[in-house]
Design a protein around this motif. Structure first.
Motif, PDB file in Angstrom:
ATOM      1  N   ALA A  20       0.814  -1.224   0.000  1.00  0.00           N
ATOM      2  CA  ALA A  20       0.000   0.000   0.000  1.00  0.00           C
ATOM      3  C   ALA A  20       0.843   1.268   0.000  1.00  0.00           C
ATOM      4  N   ARG A  21       2.163   1.131  -0.051  1.00  0.00           N
ATOM      5  CA  ARG A  21       3.038   2.306  -0.062  1.00  0.00           C
ATOM      6  C   ARG A  21       2.927   3.034  -1.402  1.00  0.00           C
ATOM      7  N   PRO A  22       3.421   4.255  -1.477  1.00  0.00           N
ATOM      8  CA  PRO A  22       3.460   4.961  -2.765  1.00  0.00           C
ATOM      9  C   PRO A  22       4.309   4.193  -3.779  1.00  0.00           C
ATOM     10  N   TYR A  23       3.944   4.334  -5.043  1.00  0.00           N
ATOM     11  CA  TYR A  23       4.616   3.586  -6.102  1.00  0.00           C
ATOM     12  C   TYR A  23       6.115   3.838  -6.116  1.00  0.00           C
ATOM     13  N   ARG A  24       6.536   5.049  -5.813  1.00  0.00           N
ATOM     14  CA  ARG A  24       7.964   5.375  -5.826  1.00  0.00           C
ATOM     15  C   ARG A  24       8.726   4.544  -4.798  1.00  0.00           C
ATOM     16  N   GLU A  25       8.147   4.362  -3.613  1.00  0.00           N
ATOM     17  CA  GLU A  25       8.803   3.571  -2.577  1.00  0.00           C
ATOM     18  C   GLU A  25       8.834   2.089  -2.937  1.00  0.00           C
ATOM     19  N   ILE A  26       7.749   1.587  -3.527  1.00  0.00           N
ATOM     20  CA  ILE A  26       7.709   0.190  -3.946  1.00  0.00           C
ATOM     21  C   ILE A  26       8.756  -0.049  -5.029  1.00  0.00           C
ATOM     22  N   ALA A  27       8.843   0.865  -5.990  1.00  0.00           N
ATOM     23  CA  ALA A  27       9.812   0.731  -7.066  1.00  0.00           C
ATOM     24  C   ALA A  27      11.237   0.743  -6.534  1.00  0.00           C
ATOM     25  N   ALA A  28      11.526   1.608  -5.583  1.00  0.00           N
ATOM     26  CA  ALA A  28      12.865   1.665  -5.009  1.00  0.00           C
ATOM     27  C   ALA A  28      13.209   0.373  -4.264  1.00  0.00           C
ATOM     28  N   ALA A  29      12.233  -0.190  -3.586  1.00  0.00           N
ATOM     29  CA  ALA A  29      12.463  -1.430  -2.839  1.00  0.00           C
ATOM     30  C   ALA A  29      12.727  -2.615  -3.763  1.00  0.00           C
ATOM     31  N   HIS A  30      12.119  -2.595  -4.950  1.00  0.00           N
ATOM     32  CA  HIS A  30      12.272  -3.711  -5.888  1.00  0.00           C
ATOM     33  C   HIS A  30      13.275  -3.420  -6.995  1.00  0.00           C
ATOM     34  N   GLY A  31      13.863  -2.246  -7.006  1.00  0.00           N
ATOM     35  CA  GLY A  31      14.877  -1.920  -8.002  1.00  0.00           C
ATOM     36  C   GLY A  31      14.334  -1.749  -9.399  1.00  0.00           C
ATOM     37  N   THR A  32      13.194  -1.088  -9.524  1.00  0.00           N
ATOM     38  CA  THR A  32      12.577  -0.884 -10.829  1.00  0.00           C
ATOM     39  C   THR A  32      12.012   0.525 -10.909  1.00  0.00           C
ATOM     40  N   TRP A  33      11.291   0.818 -11.975  1.00  0.00           N
ATOM     41  CA  TRP A  33      10.728   2.148 -12.185  1.00  0.00           C
ATOM     42  C   TRP A  33       9.284   2.208 -11.682  1.00  0.00           C
ATOM     43  N   THR A  34       8.811   3.427 -11.450  1.00  0.00           N
ATOM     44  CA  THR A  34       7.445   3.588 -10.941  1.00  0.00           C
ATOM     45  C   THR A  34       6.400   3.172 -11.965  1.00  0.00           C
ATOM     46  N   HIS A  35       6.665   3.385 -13.250  1.00  0.00           N
ATOM     47  CA  HIS A  35       5.658   3.000 -14.252  1.00  0.00           C
ATOM     48  C   HIS A  35       5.522   1.481 -14.355  1.00  0.00           C
ATOM     49  N   VAL A  36       6.551   0.735 -13.989  1.00  0.00           N
ATOM     50  CA  VAL A  36       6.447  -0.724 -13.960  1.00  0.00           C
ATOM     51  C   VAL A  36       5.545  -1.150 -12.808  1.00  0.00           C
TER      52      VAL A  36
END
Length: 68
Positions: A20-36
């Motif tokens: 449920a975190r913001p997309y930017r934080e999820i992307a940073a945690a998984h090493g990918t981009w926010t649009h992914v």
């Protein structure tokens, strides 16, 4: 941190869908981009991965009425 193209495992996709975190934080945690992350959350990609939980989505940003 370098961001690169990668293939996610079904467990990683499920954890992204449940997060449920913001997309930017999820992307940073998984090493990918926010649009992914957005594409996974809106089921544009990895649609074949089964998920029974609630997908917390952030709505797309509304376009300004000034930029018509």
């Amino acid at each position: 941190m370098s961001v690169k193209r990668r293939v996610f495992t079904p467990d990683e996709v499920r954890s992204i869908l449940a997060d449920a975190r913001p997309y930017r934080e999820i992307a940073a945690a998984h090493g990918t981009w926010t649009h992914v992350v957005a594409a996974i959350k809106w089921r544009r990609t990895y649609r074949h991965v089964a998920f029974d939980g609630v997908i917390v989505r952030h709505p797309p940003r509304k376009k300004s009425r000034l930029t018509i």
